[in-house]
Write an enzyme that holds these catalytic residues in place. Structure first.
Site, PDB file in Angstrom:
ATOM      1  N   GLY A  73       5.470  -0.325  50.970  1.00 20.92           N
ATOM      2  CA  GLY A  73       4.901   0.161  51.298  1.00 20.92           C
ATOM      3  C   GLY A  73       6.029   1.808  51.767  1.00 20.92           C
ATOM      4  O   GLY A  73       6.806   2.050  50.955  1.00 20.92           O
ATOM      5  N   PRO A  74       5.136   3.337  51.601  1.00 23.35           N
ATOM      6  CA  PRO A  74       6.217   4.097  51.755  1.00 23.35           C
ATOM      7  C   PRO A  74       7.927   3.859  52.377  1.00 23.35           C
ATOM      8  O   PRO A  74       8.048   3.269  52.784  1.00 23.35           O
ATOM      9  CB  PRO A  74       5.106   5.250  52.698  1.00 23.35           C
ATOM     10  CG  PRO A  74       4.594   4.046  53.279  1.00 23.35           C
ATOM     11  CD  PRO A  74       3.990   3.156  52.524  1.00 23.35           C
ATOM     12  N   PRO A  75       8.132   5.549  52.153  1.00 20.64           N
ATOM     13  CA  PRO A  75       9.786   5.587  52.342  1.00 20.64           C
ATOM     14  C   PRO A  75      10.115   5.362  53.750  1.00 20.64           C
ATOM     15  O   PRO A  75       9.151   6.064  54.571  1.00 20.64           O
ATOM     16  CB  PRO A  75      10.465   6.309  51.927  1.00 20.64           C
ATOM     17  CG  PRO A  75       9.562   6.652  50.771  1.00 20.64           C
ATOM     18  CD  PRO A  75       8.557   6.182  51.202  1.00 20.64           C
TER      19      PRO A  75
ATOM     20  N   THR B 235      13.978  -2.287  54.733  1.00 18.25           N
ATOM     21  CA  THR B 235      15.034  -2.566  54.505  1.00 18.25           C
ATOM     22  C   THR B 235      14.953  -3.505  55.754  1.00 18.25           C
ATOM     23  O   THR B 235      15.917  -4.391  55.958  1.00 18.25           O
ATOM     24  CB  THR B 235      16.299  -2.031  54.964  1.00 18.25           C
ATOM     25  OG1 THR B 235      15.591  -1.277  53.271  1.00 18.25           O
ATOM     26  CG2 THR B 235      17.950  -2.658  54.205  1.00 18.25           C
TER      27      THR B 235
ATOM     28  N   HIS C 249       2.829  36.905  59.346  1.00 23.19           N
ATOM     29  CA  HIS C 249       2.252  36.100  58.804  1.00 23.19           C
ATOM     30  C   HIS C 249       1.486  34.529  59.183  1.00 23.19           C
ATOM     31  O   HIS C 249       0.637  33.434  59.108  1.00 23.19           O
ATOM     32  CB  HIS C 249       3.653  35.660  57.570  1.00 23.19           C
ATOM     33  CG  HIS C 249       3.326  34.899  56.491  1.00 23.19           C
ATOM     34  ND1 HIS C 249       2.723  35.070  55.314  1.00 23.19           N
ATOM     35  CD2 HIS C 249       2.788  33.270  56.769  1.00 23.19           C
ATOM     36  CE1 HIS C 249       2.975  33.878  54.729  1.00 23.19           C
ATOM     37  NE2 HIS C 249       3.340  32.939  56.036  1.00 23.19           N
ATOM     38  N   GLU C 250       3.090  34.276  60.400  1.00 25.55           N
ATOM     39  CA  GLU C 250       2.265  33.450  61.360  1.00 25.55           C
ATOM     40  C   GLU C 250       1.181  33.104  61.446  1.00 25.55           C
ATOM     41  O   GLU C 250       0.326  31.924  61.872  1.00 25.55           O
ATOM     42  CB  GLU C 250       3.786  32.190  61.659  1.00 25.55           C
ATOM     43  CG  GLU C 250       5.092  32.186  60.985  1.00 25.55           C
ATOM     44  CD  GLU C 250       5.069  31.055  59.925  1.00 25.55           C
ATOM     45  OE1 GLU C 250       3.804  30.512  59.997  1.00 25.55           O
ATOM     46  OE2 GLU C 250       6.012  31.208  58.674  1.00 25.55           O
TER      47      GLU C 250
ATOM     48  N   THR D 281       8.828   2.802  56.276  1.00 27.77           N
ATOM     49  CA  THR D 281       8.798   1.835  57.183  1.00 27.77           C
ATOM     50  C   THR D 281       9.165   0.289  57.330  1.00 27.77           C
ATOM     51  O   THR D 281       8.490  -0.002  57.961  1.00 27.77           O
ATOM     52  CB  THR D 281       6.855   1.296  56.458  1.00 27.77           C
ATOM     53  OG1 THR D 281       7.777   1.667  54.580  1.00 27.77           O
ATOM     54  CG2 THR D 281       6.280   2.755  56.133  1.00 27.77           C
TER      55      THR D 281
ATOM     56  N   HIS E 140      -1.983  32.294  59.871  1.00 22.52           N
ATOM     57  CA  HIS E 140      -2.157  31.130  59.830  1.00 22.52           C
ATOM     58  C   HIS E 140      -3.215  30.320  60.389  1.00 22.52           C
ATOM     59  O   HIS E 140      -3.611  30.034  60.463  1.00 22.52           O
ATOM     60  CB  HIS E 140      -0.961  30.105  59.252  1.00 22.52           C
ATOM     61  CG  HIS E 140      -0.554  29.834  58.110  1.00 22.52           C
ATOM     62  ND1 HIS E 140      -1.033  30.129  56.718  1.00 22.52           N
ATOM     63  CD2 HIS E 140       0.816  30.413  57.843  1.00 22.52           C
ATOM     64  CE1 HIS E 140      -0.131  29.867  56.122  1.00 22.52           C
ATOM     65  NE2 HIS E 140       1.312  30.270  56.559  1.00 22.52           N
TER      66      HIS E 140
HETATM   67  P1  ADP Z   1      12.425   1.738  53.794  1.00 22.79           P
HETATM   68  O1  ADP Z   1      13.646   0.654  53.691  1.00 22.79           O
HETATM   69  O2  ADP Z   1      11.238   0.893  53.993  1.00 22.79           O
HETATM   70  O3  ADP Z   1      12.336   2.207  53.182  1.00 22.79           O
HETATM   71  P2  ADP Z   1      13.606   1.516  56.443  1.00 22.79           P
HETATM   72  O4  ADP Z   1      14.105  -0.210  56.872  1.00 22.79           O
HETATM   73  O5  ADP Z   1      15.708   1.500  55.329  1.00 22.79           O
HETATM   74  O6  ADP Z   1      13.015   1.930  55.587  1.00 22.79           O
HETATM   75  O7  ADP Z   1      14.272   1.758  57.838  1.00 22.79           O
HETATM   76  C1  ADP Z   1      14.407   3.157  58.253  1.00 22.79           C
HETATM   77  C2  ADP Z   1      15.340   3.095  59.350  1.00 22.79           C
HETATM   78  O8  ADP Z   1      14.346   3.606  60.105  1.00 22.79           O
HETATM   79  C3  ADP Z   1      15.599   1.563  60.035  1.00 22.79           C
HETATM   80  O9  ADP Z   1      16.962   0.919  59.787  1.00 22.79           O
HETATM   81  C4  ADP Z   1      15.181   1.873  61.574  1.00 22.79           C
HETATM   82  O10 ADP Z   1      15.983   2.564  62.163  1.00 22.79           O
HETATM   83  C5  ADP Z   1      13.771   2.840  61.323  1.00 22.79           C
HETATM   84  N1  ADP Z   1      12.790   2.440  61.021  1.00 22.79           N
HETATM   85  C6  ADP Z   1      12.099   1.733  59.928  1.00 22.79           C
HETATM   86  N2  ADP Z   1      10.811   1.460  60.651  1.00 22.79           N
HETATM   87  C7  ADP Z   1      10.657   0.419  61.784  1.00 22.79           C
HETATM   88  C8  ADP Z   1      10.156  -0.652  62.968  1.00 22.79           C
HETATM   89  N3  ADP Z   1       8.909  -0.893  62.135  1.00 22.79           N
HETATM   90  N4  ADP Z   1      10.506   0.090  63.437  1.00 22.79           N
HETATM   91  C9  ADP Z   1      11.957  -0.183  64.373  1.00 22.79           C
HETATM   92  N5  ADP Z   1      12.789   0.884  63.621  1.00 22.79           N
HETATM   93  C10 ADP Z   1      12.018   0.602  61.919  1.00 22.79           C
HETATM   94 ZN    ZN Z   2       3.311  30.692  55.805  1.00 26.49          ZN
HETATM   95 MG    MG Z   3      14.885   1.685  52.870  1.00 23.89          MG
END
Ligand code: ADP
Ligand code: ZN
Ligand code: MG
Length: 596
Positions: free
Chosen positions: A202-204, A209, A423-424, A206, A427
């Site tokens: 999954g993307p960062p 961890t 400018h803004e 999400t 847009h």
């Molecule tokens: P990843 O490892 O996918 O980059 P993390 O688990 O490190 O993401 O997420 C960072 C923080 O964002 C978590 O500690 C939590 O506080 C919040 N977070 C991310 N996803 C969720 C989720 N699905 N539900 C609740 N909190 C989330």
């Molecule tokens: Zn601009």
């Molecule tokens: Mg992580």
């Protein structure tokens, strides 16, 4: 995660200390050596001659070490002699009034010499010992092989599935893992093949961890965690021995979870980089060896996380390794609301605050963004000494996550303020005029982060497909700022740099990836293969240029047709600094027309 730079500076500081210790020890050793050397070397004489000298009262002192005799004469001369193994001369020498010293084991002067030689070594060992003790288990320089994972060993994880929201499918799939960790015997009795490895994709932000820790928390087992980037160390072999150590510890604490974050850092396809990357390959191989070593009774689940599953070595994904894949998608509107609710649990919200409305305004936000938003809002409320977090703080929280904090302190001249405002609004008006453009949420000339001003669009709610008309509208909207500057001031500024970057990026993607230009569908060589042929590259450039030209013409046409509105809105914005979408609508009035 440990900051690698901090680690480095820690290492260099330690390296410096070791260097200093070694230098000091070498100096000391040399000094001792020189001192020893300046003393006259003992002359080797027969034992009979030594005894004769003793009888003549020429000898003052004798050191007997095993069969070696070291004699110091009255005149300061040194003599050395060897006696028979069983022969005892002590009595005779004593009768001559000589001081006799008997050294047990080792040869007197030689023993002394080797003792002296040992001094630097002892000092170095002492320093290392002291440093090890001071550094503790996290001391990276000294505990090369030890995995940083030990820190988490046996750690009580208190996170549960309740803390993870908006990823219900992933939670369902992982619930099975929890069951296995809790009741492995049940699964074994059924002859079920237990998964060894789970890959979280999954993307960062999400929650990869987070969900991995929640699995450990739900199952009540220890959580060992390490990041792939930590494996990639400076010395070959360190990564592999870390993996070995990590698994050894985990075995001792089974059932447990090993979590490997950013596995793509070690798990990239082998042999793709020129010259190879021995260290990474060794680490990866060790990881595979360890996982293959699991048997039916190993109650360890390895969970790995990545946002680049496409670059992983195929060996990692084979059955018996990371053969389970759990995908964490960016949250949809319901997921966002659920995540906001999770993070609002410990925060007082003002009555009337509607998290559903916030969820609606935050399409495209990740879980981490949402957590961040609420945190920023809480900080703002605390700073303003409010009893609870209100709508105002939440709105500002959104803006902070999107564009960074406001930088009111930045001093901008009146003339520049004027350029930024036009400018803004340029847009914003192009967005308002094009049917397929996204709605305007906010226009502001307060600088945030890198930007001097911002125009925020409300992302289309949870859309997965974007049409050509929408992308063309986006190109024109991006060029609206530049077009307005040209129209009003007759000159252009560097302020549009980021807009232009985004425009050329998008235009090229439209040509190559989406086949949306006059070139039609473009046949490109695969992702990692050779770049486009020169001929095709030139055609792509031309097609992209054409898209950009058209978009700029559209923006210019829209703004010159609506020049009076441009002036009205921009002058108003200079006064109020920030306008919401509704305020903008009100100012544009009912006779505002939309085009394609
Ligand atoms: P990843 O490892 O996918 O980059 P993390 O688990 O490190 O993401 O997420 C960072 C923080 O964002 C978590 O500690 C939590 O506080 C919040 N977070 C991310 N996803 C969720 C989720 N699905 N539900 C609740 N909190 C989330
Ligand atoms: Zn601009
Ligand atoms: Mg992580």
């Amino acid at each position: 995660m440990r900051d690698p730079r901090q680690w480095l500076s820690g290492l260099t500081r330690r390296a410096w200390l070791i260097g200093a210790a070694a230098f000091f020890a070498i100096c000391l050793g040399t000094a001792l050596f020189l001192m020893r050397d300046t003393a006259p070397a003992p002359a080797t004489i027969p034992i009979s001659q030594l005894l004769d000298l003793a009888d003549q009262h020429q000898i003052r002192r004798v050191v007997i070490a095993d069969n070696q005799l070291y004699a110091t004469a009255v005149d300061g001369h040194q003599y050395q002699a060897t006696k028979e193994p069983q022969q005892t001369v002590t009595e005779q020498l004593r009768r001559d009034g000589i001081t006799v010293v008997v050294v047990d084991r080792g040869g007197g002067a030689i023993g002394l010499n080797s003792l002296i030689a040992l001094v630097p070594l002892l000092i170095i060992l002492g320093m290392i010992w002291v440093m090890l003790r001071r550094g503790g288990p996290n001391n990276q320089a000294m505990s090369f092989g030890r995995s940083g994972a030990r820190r988490y060993g046996g750690q009580n994880v208190t996170v549960t599935f309740d803390d993870v929201a908006g990823v219900d499918e992933a939670k369902q799939e992982l619930a099975e893992i929890v069951q296995f960790l809790k009741h492995p015997e049940r699964f074994r009795a059924m002859g079920a093949r237990i998964p060894k490895g789970v890959l979280l994709v999954g993307p960062p932000g999400t929650g990869k961890t987070l969900v991995a820790r929640a699995v450990a928390g739900e199952a009540g087992v220890p959580f060992f965690s390490i990041s792939g980037s930590e494996f990639v160390e400076m010395f070959v072999g360190v990564g592999a021995s870390r993996v070995r150590d990590l698994f050894r510890q985990a075995r001792r604490h089974a059932p447990c979870i090993i979590f490997i974050d950013e596995i793509d850092a070690v798990g990239r396809q082998r042999g793709t980089s020129v010259g190879g990357h021995d260290e990474r390959e060794q680490t990866l191989n060790q990881l595979l060896v360890e996982m293959d070593g699991f048997d039916l009774h190993t109650n360890i689940i390895v969970i790995a996380a990545t946002n680049r599953p496409d670059v992983l070595d195929a060996a990692l994904l084979r059955p018996g390794r990371f053969d389970r894949r759990v995908v964490l998608d960016p949250p949809d509107i319901r997921g966002r609301q659920a995540i906001l609710e999770v993070h609002a649990r410990s925060k007082p919200l003002a009555p009337g605050v509607d998290l559903a409305a916030i969820a609606q305004q935050t399409a495209g936000f990740s879980g981490a963004d949402l957590a961040n938003l609420l945190n920023e809002a809480a900080i703002l409320a605390a700073r303003a000494n409010k009893p609870a977090i209100g709508r105002e703080e939440l709105e500002e929280g959104i803006m902070r996550v999107v564009a960074g904090p406001e930088r009111r302190s930045r001093v901008v001249s009146e003339y520049e303020r004027s350029i930024i405002a036009y400018h803004e609004v340029g847009h914003a008006l192009v967005m308002k005029a094009l049917r397929h453009a996204l709605p305007v949420q906010k226009v502001s000339i307060i600088s945030r982060g890198q930007a001097l001003g911002v125009t925020v669009q409300a992302p289309r709610e949870d859309s997965y497909l974007t049409s050509r008309a929408q992308l063309k509208a986006r190109l024109a909207s991006l060029l609206g700022g530049r077009a307005a500057e040209e129209l009003i001031f007759g000159d252009v500024t560097t302020g549009a740099r980021q807009d232009l970057e985004a425009v050329s990026d998008l235009a090229r993607r439209m040509v190559i990836e989406f086949g949306m230009s006059d070139l039609g569908i473009v046949a490109t060589p695969g992702r990692d293969a050779s770049p486009l042929s020169a001929d095709l590259a030139a055609q792509v450039d031309r097609a992209a240029m054409q898209l950009i030209d058209e978009a700029f013409a559209t923006a210019r046409r829209i703004l010159s047709e609506r020049r009076d509105k441009l002036v009205t809105v921009a002058e108003h914005l200079k006064k109020v600094e920030t306008m919401s979408g509704e305020e903008l609508d009100a100012l544009l009035g009912p006779d505002w027309t939309v085009c394609d």
